[in-house]
Design an enzyme around this catalytic site. Structure first.
Site, PDB file in Angstrom:
ATOM      1  N   GLN A 266       0.822  -1.061  -0.038  1.00  0.00           N
ATOM      2  CA  GLN A 266       0.047  -0.004   0.103  1.00  0.00           C
ATOM      3  C   GLN A 266       0.943   1.321  -0.229  1.00  0.00           C
ATOM      4  O   GLN A 266       1.661   1.675   1.158  1.00  0.00           O
ATOM      5  CB  GLN A 266      -1.114  -0.008   1.322  1.00  0.00           C
ATOM      6  N   ARG A 296     -16.576   6.903   2.922  1.00  0.00           N
ATOM      7  CA  ARG A 296     -15.753   6.860   4.186  1.00  0.00           C
ATOM      8  C   ARG A 296     -14.261   7.149   3.950  1.00  0.00           C
ATOM      9  O   ARG A 296     -13.643   6.440   3.040  1.00  0.00           O
ATOM     10  CB  ARG A 296     -16.026   5.346   4.545  1.00  0.00           C
ATOM     11  N   ASP A 298     -11.124   6.932   4.119  1.00  0.00           N
ATOM     12  CA  ASP A 298     -10.072   5.840   4.928  1.00  0.00           C
ATOM     13  C   ASP A 298      -8.782   6.326   5.326  1.00  0.00           C
ATOM     14  O   ASP A 298      -8.318   7.098   4.377  1.00  0.00           O
ATOM     15  CB  ASP A 298      -9.791   4.649   4.085  1.00  0.00           C
ATOM     16  N   GLU A 340     -12.297   8.465   9.104  1.00  0.00           N
ATOM     17  CA  GLU A 340     -12.311   7.395   9.681  1.00  0.00           C
ATOM     18  C   GLU A 340     -10.842   7.781  10.614  1.00  0.00           C
ATOM     19  O   GLU A 340      -9.812   7.548  10.088  1.00  0.00           O
ATOM     20  CB  GLU A 340     -12.081   6.068   8.736  1.00  0.00           C
ATOM     21  N   HIS A 404     -14.508  -3.586  11.525  1.00  0.00           N
ATOM     22  CA  HIS A 404     -13.760  -4.726  10.977  1.00  0.00           C
ATOM     23  C   HIS A 404     -12.427  -4.763  11.416  1.00  0.00           C
ATOM     24  O   HIS A 404     -11.694  -5.601  11.219  1.00  0.00           O
ATOM     25  CB  HIS A 404     -13.875  -4.555   9.350  1.00  0.00           C
ATOM     26  N   ASP A 405     -12.303  -3.615  12.100  1.00  0.00           N
ATOM     27  CA  ASP A 405     -10.610  -3.497  12.564  1.00  0.00           C
ATOM     28  C   ASP A 405     -10.523  -3.804  13.802  1.00  0.00           C
ATOM     29  O   ASP A 405     -11.654  -4.300  14.489  1.00  0.00           O
ATOM     30  CB  ASP A 405     -10.285  -1.983  12.102  1.00  0.00           C
TER      31      ASP A 405
END
Ligand code: GLC
Ligand code: GLC
Length: 657
Positions: A266, A296, A298, A340, A404-405
């Site tokens: 990434q 969202r 990120d 986020e 989800h984190d």
């Protein structure tokens, strides 16, 4: 002299004048004949309204760029072409939302986040889930990143190879558009991820960079040797220390280091380059035009880097996010941003503003709910939220118990110190507690990204497993099962009533336990967050429908809370006051709607019965007779007797106007 300083007119350096001049030049130079007459008029009026702030913000970021005018012109062209692509039905929605900007504050709002494949296999399967979503009461659906991403490990889709292409295993872009329309027809807002801090290392830009194209190398933060990376690393926080130490990855084929805040694959984008801003605006508007209602943002805290700092939450990150928002206001004003920012609470709130992010995750509430369960005390949540819950009235929290984190303990050490709690030691305790290593703990979570240098660690697990259901089932103990069910409902009751959009994570409504299957998958085994991303099976759905199971108790209990929420405006656009109950085990808040309705929520976070003096309710609920929305009983307050709450009990006392 000074009297002339404030004269606004004809000052050649007045920013408003400058922006006007700049816009006039740009509009004279570009061809907008592809817009029809109505569109042309609307576009011009929106640009005239928002260009001054856009200009000002980009000037703050790119003041050193001699060619800024060129980039601004390109940007306006990008905005116009995306505007022309926006479908009529979305333009209609733009109008509606502009007329009703507080739509997200309604008591009808209920959110869920899910992975398309884990929920329904693919987008076609998801279409068929709409009746399930409706029946649950959802009005907001966040689909985890569903874009084309590298095979194997893609950080759950957060490494995007192509923003314009749906992951072929899930369907096509057409399918996504169809789904957006179907959801919208059913009153469900679609939330998509805008992953703009980084791209996958196989994105076309990254490939060009790797092939030696210097224009695209400038899209990322690349270095020929370790000199700059070492200087930056000296002050950076490591996000994934078990992936790699430091925040840079070596690319042997081109003998360069590239900035990678998260995984090696990434690559962080270089927002110091105005061409990157324009290119990402183009991708963002493409997503907006697919028909989503919210994007969202990120990892938004990381987008701007300043040497010598931690490179998170920098002022220019805020300027850029506001600039993105101005672009959205011009082309797709129906869409709101969701922040986020899983960072210190002082920094979380800085992203929340009508011209920045209208929605924001509430990681502080999340962390403190778990803290209250572990300690059975509510001093820290009461202390922290009493001065940290209120935000701009045009914006909303997105309240969640887990996502989800991983769960990080992002409370403020000052708030803790105020109560004599040492933040550092307390976090160590919480990690021990939620990974089941603390004697007497009910939780079965996994540790995540333990940093050997500073002992930092986060926790992963499903709601049910962290709240004790898994352990209770393993021990086959009806008493423990009953307590776990109460804890699950207690946490949900708070996110459903404290003010903001409640957001469930798919599977938690079914009380699903941890899913350890990731440990057998070589692409996932190193990332414990997969333990809390279960596959939604038919079996899990059946269990939740089978009377007598704990899953059923959770599901039915949750549905009751949701139904109560949807019935009363006081759960929607109302103010929240955090109360001191005089009992360290109880957390309470008062909600007041403009129409005079009131709701007093009292939560017992301990496994023992608690009582609070009814006296303190005098001013809050002036009437003696109120309704308990959970037990559905008229509730008569006897001000001379304490109010009693059983283990983990919640009461919602409702006063009608
Ligand atoms: C966000 C996502 C997380 C991801 C990271 C990098 O924090 O929630 O899952 O790993 O960004 O994109
Ligand atoms: C950290 C980051 C957050 C990210 C998460 C992923 O908490 O601050 O942005 O989502 O790590 O694990």
């Amino acid at each position: 002299m000074s009297q002339y300083k404030h004269m606004p007119t004809n000052n050649p350096h007045n920013p408003t004048n400058e922006s006007k001049k700049c816009l006039t030049r740009i509009l004279a130079a570009i061809d907008l004949s592809f817009l029809n007459k109505t569109d042309h008029k609307l576009f011009l009026s929106r640009v005239e309204q928002h260009f001054p702030s856009l200009f000002d913000l980009l000037l703050q970021v790119y003041d050193k760029h001699y060619d800024l005018h060129y980039h601004l012109q390109q940007l306006v062209e990008t905005l116009a072409s995306n505007f022309s692509q926006r479908k009529a039905r979305l333009k209609k929605k733009d109008k509606q939302r502009l007329a009703d900007p507080l739509w997200h504050k309604s008591e009808q709002m209920l959110g869920m986040a899910c992975y398309v494949d884990l929920m329904a296999g693919d987008l076609a399967g998801l279409l068929e889930k709409i009746p399930y979503f409706k029946e649950l009461g959802l009005t907001y659906l966040h689909l985890m990143p569903l874009y084309k991403s590298p095979e194997g490990d893609s950080d759950g889709g957060y490494a995007v190879s192509d923003y314009r292409c749906v992951n072929p295993t899930l369907g096509t872009t057409k399918d996504l558009q169809r789904l957006a329309e179907a959801l919208s027809d059913e009153g469900i807002s679609l939330v998509l991820d805008f992953v703009f801090n980084h791209t996958a290392d196989d994105h076309a830009w990254a490939k060009a960079a790797r092939a030696g194209d210097s224009e695209y190398q400038d899209y990322y933060l690349m270095f020929d040797d370790r000199r700059m990376p070492d200087q930056y690393d000296a002050t950076l926080r490591e996000i994934f220390p078990s992936v790699r130490r430091g925040s840079f990855s070596y690319l042997p084929d081109i003998d360069k280091w590239v900035w990678t805040t998260f995984n090696n694959f990434q690559w962080d984008l270089n927002y110091g380059n105005p061409a990157v801003f324009r290119a990402i605006v183009d991708e963002m508007l493409f997503l907006a035009n697919l028909g989503c209602d919210s994007l969202r943002l990120d990892a938004l805290a990381f987008i701007w880097k300043d040497l010598g700092t931690v490179c998170e939450n920098r002022p220019k990150a805020h300027a850029l996010i506001k600039a993105f928002n101005s672009c959205l206001q011009i082309v797709a004003p129906a869409v709101v941003f969701k922040s986020e920012a899983i960072v210190h609470p002082d920094e979380v709130v800085k992203y929340i503003a009508p011209n920045e992010c209208q929605l924001s995750y509430n990681p502080l509430l999340m962390a403190l709910l778990w803290n209250s369960l572990a300690t059975q005390k509510t001093r820290l949540i009461t202390q922290s939220l009493s001065h940290r819950f209120e935000i701009n009235p045009h914006c909303s929290w997105v309240n969640y118990v887990r996502c989800h984190d991983d769960i990080g303990w992002t409370f403020d050490d000052g708030d803790a110190a105020h109560l004599g709690i040492n933040g550092y030691n307390h976090r160590l305790f919480l990690n021990q507690f939620y990974t089941g290593r603390f004697e007497g703990s009910f939780a079965l979570g996994l540790g995540f990204q333990e940093n050997p240098e500073n002992g930092d660690c986060r926790v992963c697990g499903s709601l049910a497993s962290l709240a004790g259901l898994q352990q209770a089932l393993e021990r086959n103990s009806p008493e423990l099962i009953a307590l776990a069910i109460k804890r699950i409902l207690l946490l949900n009751s708070v996110i459903l009533s404290i003010g903001g959009v409640p957001l469930l994570y798919a599977g938690d409504e079914l009380a699903m336990l941890n899913d350890y299957s990731f440990q057998a998958d070589p692409h996932k085994v190193h990332d414990a967050r997969w333990v809390n991303r279960p596959l939604i099976t038919q079996e899990a759905l059946n269990l939740a429908h089978q009377t007598g199971t704990p899953q059923y108790a959770v599901n039915v209990g949750l549905r009751k809370l949701i139904a109560a929420r949807k019935k009363h405006p006081v759960f929607g656009n109302a103010s929240t006051q955090i109360l001191r109950t005089g009992n360290d085990h109880c957390f309470a808040y008062l909600r007041m709607a403009e129409n005079g309705e009131r709701l007093l929520a009292i939560c017992n976070f301990s496994a023992l019965e608690q009582s609070i003096s009814a006296d303190i309710l005098h001013n809050l609920l002036p009437a003696r007779e109120v309704t308990d929305l959970i037990e559905h009983n008229p509730f008569v307050i006897d001000f001379s007797k304490p109010i009693k709450l059983g283990a983990y009990q919640v009461i919602w006392l409702y006063l009608k106007v």
